[in-house]
Motif scaffolding. Structure first.
Motif, PDB file in Angstrom:
ATOM      1  N   LEU A 240     -61.458  -1.536 -31.095  1.00  0.00           N
ATOM      2  CA  LEU A 240     -62.061  -2.422 -32.079  1.00  0.00           C
ATOM      3  C   LEU A 240     -63.070  -3.365 -31.436  1.00  0.00           C
ATOM      4  N   ASP A 241     -63.974  -3.903 -32.266  1.00  0.00           N
ATOM      5  CA  ASP A 241     -64.924  -4.899 -31.795  1.00  0.00           C
ATOM      6  C   ASP A 241     -64.191  -6.168 -31.388  1.00  0.00           C
ATOM      7  N   VAL A 242     -64.862  -6.994 -30.572  1.00  0.00           N
ATOM      8  CA  VAL A 242     -64.228  -8.199 -30.040  1.00  0.00           C
ATOM      9  C   VAL A 242     -63.787  -9.133 -31.160  1.00  0.00           C
ATOM     10  N   SER A 243     -64.631  -9.329 -32.172  1.00  0.00           N
ATOM     11  CA  SER A 243     -64.270 -10.238 -33.265  1.00  0.00           C
ATOM     12  C   SER A 243     -63.065  -9.715 -34.038  1.00  0.00           C
ATOM     13  N   ILE A 244     -63.001  -8.392 -34.218  1.00  0.00           N
ATOM     14  CA  ILE A 244     -61.862  -7.800 -34.931  1.00  0.00           C
ATOM     15  C   ILE A 244     -60.614  -7.858 -34.050  1.00  0.00           C
ATOM     16  N   GLN A 245     -60.791  -7.712 -32.733  1.00  0.00           N
ATOM     17  CA  GLN A 245     -59.657  -7.848 -31.821  1.00  0.00           C
ATOM     18  C   GLN A 245     -58.990  -9.208 -31.988  1.00  0.00           C
ATOM     19  N   ALA A 246     -59.806 -10.258 -32.060  1.00  0.00           N
ATOM     20  CA  ALA A 246     -59.264 -11.606 -32.208  1.00  0.00           C
ATOM     21  C   ALA A 246     -58.480 -11.739 -33.505  1.00  0.00           C
ATOM     22  N   GLN A 247     -58.963 -11.127 -34.579  1.00  0.00           N
ATOM     23  CA  GLN A 247     -58.252 -11.185 -35.852  1.00  0.00           C
ATOM     24  C   GLN A 247     -56.903 -10.471 -35.775  1.00  0.00           C
ATOM     25  N   ILE A 248     -56.894  -9.290 -35.161  1.00  0.00           N
ATOM     26  CA  ILE A 248     -55.653  -8.512 -35.076  1.00  0.00           C
ATOM     27  C   ILE A 248     -54.637  -9.217 -34.185  1.00  0.00           C
ATOM     28  N   VAL A 249     -55.094  -9.765 -33.048  1.00  0.00           N
ATOM     29  CA  VAL A 249     -54.188 -10.477 -32.144  1.00  0.00           C
ATOM     30  C   VAL A 249     -53.599 -11.704 -32.833  1.00  0.00           C
ATOM     31  N   GLY A 250     -54.456 -12.462 -33.528  1.00  0.00           N
ATOM     32  CA  GLY A 250     -53.967 -13.623 -34.263  1.00  0.00           C
ATOM     33  C   GLY A 250     -52.970 -13.237 -35.333  1.00  0.00           C
ATOM     34  N   LEU A 251     -53.248 -12.132 -36.015  1.00  0.00           N
ATOM     35  CA  LEU A 251     -52.334 -11.636 -37.044  1.00  0.00           C
ATOM     36  C   LEU A 251     -50.984 -11.261 -36.450  1.00  0.00           C
ATOM     37  N   MET A 252     -50.991 -10.541 -35.323  1.00  0.00           N
ATOM     38  CA  MET A 252     -49.733 -10.115 -34.700  1.00  0.00           C
ATOM     39  C   MET A 252     -48.913 -11.313 -34.229  1.00  0.00           C
ATOM     40  N   GLU A 257     -44.247 -14.856 -35.104  1.00  0.00           N
ATOM     41  CA  GLU A 257     -43.687 -16.206 -35.254  1.00  0.00           C
ATOM     42  C   GLU A 257     -42.880 -16.315 -36.543  1.00  0.00           C
ATOM     43  N   GLU A 258     -43.371 -15.713 -37.619  1.00  0.00           N
ATOM     44  CA  GLU A 258     -42.740 -15.887 -38.915  1.00  0.00           C
ATOM     45  C   GLU A 258     -41.555 -14.939 -39.133  1.00  0.00           C
ATOM     46  N   LEU A 259     -41.604 -13.760 -38.557  1.00  0.00           N
ATOM     47  CA  LEU A 259     -40.538 -12.780 -38.779  1.00  0.00           C
ATOM     48  C   LEU A 259     -39.611 -12.611 -37.588  1.00  0.00           C
ATOM     49  N   GLY A 260     -39.894 -13.279 -36.476  1.00  0.00           N
ATOM     50  CA  GLY A 260     -39.019 -13.182 -35.312  1.00  0.00           C
ATOM     51  C   GLY A 260     -39.028 -11.816 -34.654  1.00  0.00           C
ATOM     52  N   LEU A 261     -40.178 -11.128 -34.663  1.00  0.00           N
ATOM     53  CA  LEU A 261     -40.256  -9.780 -34.098  1.00  0.00           C
ATOM     54  C   LEU A 261     -40.382  -9.827 -32.580  1.00  0.00           C
ATOM     55  N   THR A 262     -40.060  -8.704 -31.959  1.00  0.00           N
ATOM     56  CA  THR A 262     -40.200  -8.522 -30.516  1.00  0.00           C
ATOM     57  C   THR A 262     -41.233  -7.419 -30.281  1.00  0.00           C
TER      58      THR A 262
END
Length: 380
Positions: A240-252, A257-262
């Motif tokens: 992915l493009d750098v800007s989209i990478q930042a969105q996906i990383v922030g989303l993950m 944080e909200e669902l307590g995933l590992t």
């Protein structure tokens, strides 16, 4: 409520999915927009984060090896083996992220596929939530895959072009018979698309109608639909493009944080891995060269291979970037069919001694949980 009325509830000006607290089965109730509450029902909750010192061990991998046989001739006689993973051990606690970095062909994705049990390891042990899953099969493996899922690298190949987005997201749900009512399935798709920042109206579209970043969000929504506790992220931002990478990383990070995933986060970009991970493992030719906390690794790299990787990563300060020392590795990566007798990195290391060429270094704790496999470091 009709489908049209249902879909009209999801207006961009009403819902900010990244900011809303999401549903889980445990935790305390949080304030939610009334229109969203009406659609999602009464089970919108958020799991209280577990303090790191109290987090239970969810994954324990002991001396994992994955060797692929190399055959020759009409009789398919085995003449060797590709040692894709050769003795990897680590522990991961609930709610944390392990980042795995290294060159292409180092065995990162193979570790992820072994943990997922897409591959049966040659030897070693995998304990998930206290259960030995190394050799499970059949129904036990099916139950295991309800709790652990994977998001792959290529969003263009991971989605069936003949299936609508709704059917792709519900594929795992239907196979495992988690939700059988059609209206409940529709509600689930709407929740998952909202969760990853997409409009639920997109559920009737096909994958070719989306960009690469949107497809990756759909892949994440599909993984989250079965309500897993653990996700293996196999280079999910590398295409992915750098800007989209930042969105996906922030989303993950927000979802974790909200669902307590590992997570196990496999990647090439050191800055992305550092931003997302609690621990980072540096892998080379099937083995961990260094394993420690994210900040410790980047501020105090001890293994020569780690130092070379970090020196090659660009930094957003041109003056500093031009002045820092570059560590250039010479030679080629040895073949995993015939690795060096001693340290796997000895053929490219400028500090290599005769001991390095004959004795394989163990991964040793040099203090504070900083694990290094190097005679030069552990011998001091």
């Amino acid at each position: 409520m009709s489908d049209d009325k249902l879909k009209s509830k999801f207006r961009p000006d009403v819902i900010d999915p990244v900011e809303k607290k999401l549903m889980t089965q445990e935790g305390v109730e949080m304030p939610v927009d009334p229109e969203v509450q009406e659609f999602l029902g009464e089970d919108i909750r958020v799991r209280e984060p577990v303090p790191p010192t109290q987090s239970p061990e969810i994954l324990v991998v002991k001396d994992l090896k994955m060797h692929f046989p190399v055959t020759k001739g009409l009789l398919k006689r085995q003449v060797g083996s590709v040692k894709a993973v050769d003795g990897v051990s680590f522990t991961l606690r609930q709610g944390e992220t392990l980042g795995i970095v290294g060159e292409s062909g180092s065995g990162k994705s193979t570790v992820g596929n072994c943990v997922m049990r897409n591959l049966t390891p040659t030897s070693g042990q995998i304990l998930f939530d206290g259960q030995d899953v190394t050799h499970i099969k059949g129904k036990e493996l099916g139950e295991f895959h309800k709790r652990l899922t994977m998001v792959t690298q290529d969003p263009f190949a991971s989605l069936d072009p003949r299936m609508k987005v709704r059917d792709s997201i519900l594929e795992g749900v239907r196979i495992n018979k988690l939700v059988t009512d059609k209206q409940e399935q529709y509600d689930l798709v709407a929740r998952m698309l909202t969760l990853v920042g997409l409009n639920p109206k997109f559920s009737d579209r096909y994958p070719h109608e989306f960009s690469g970043g949107q497809r990756q969000r759909i892949s994440i929504a599909r993984a989250l639909a079965i309500n897993p506790a653990f996700i293996v992220c196999d280079e999910i931002v590398s295409a992915l493009d750098v800007s989209i990478q930042a969105q996906i990383v922030g989303l993950m990070m927000k979802i974790q944080e909200e669902l307590g995933l590992t997570y196990i986060f496999i990647g090439h970009d050191l800055s992305v891995v550092r931003h997302l991970s609690n621990q980072v493992a540096v892998m080379y030719l099937g083995k961990f060269m260094e394993l420690t906390s994210s900040d410790e690794l980047y501020e105090k790299p001890l293994h020569p291979y780690t130092q070379a990787l970090i020196s090659a990563a660009p930094i957003p300060k041109p003056k500093v970037d031009r002045q820092r020392e570059r560590i250039l590795l010479t030679g080629e990566v040895p073949s995993p069919i015939n690795p060096p007798k001693g340290c796997n990195f000895c053929t490219r290391c400028k500090y290599a001694t005769e001991r390095c060429k004959t004795e394989d270094p163990a991964l040793v704790d040099v203090g504070g949980g900083h694990m290094v496999a190097c005679h030069m470091v552990t011998g001091k």
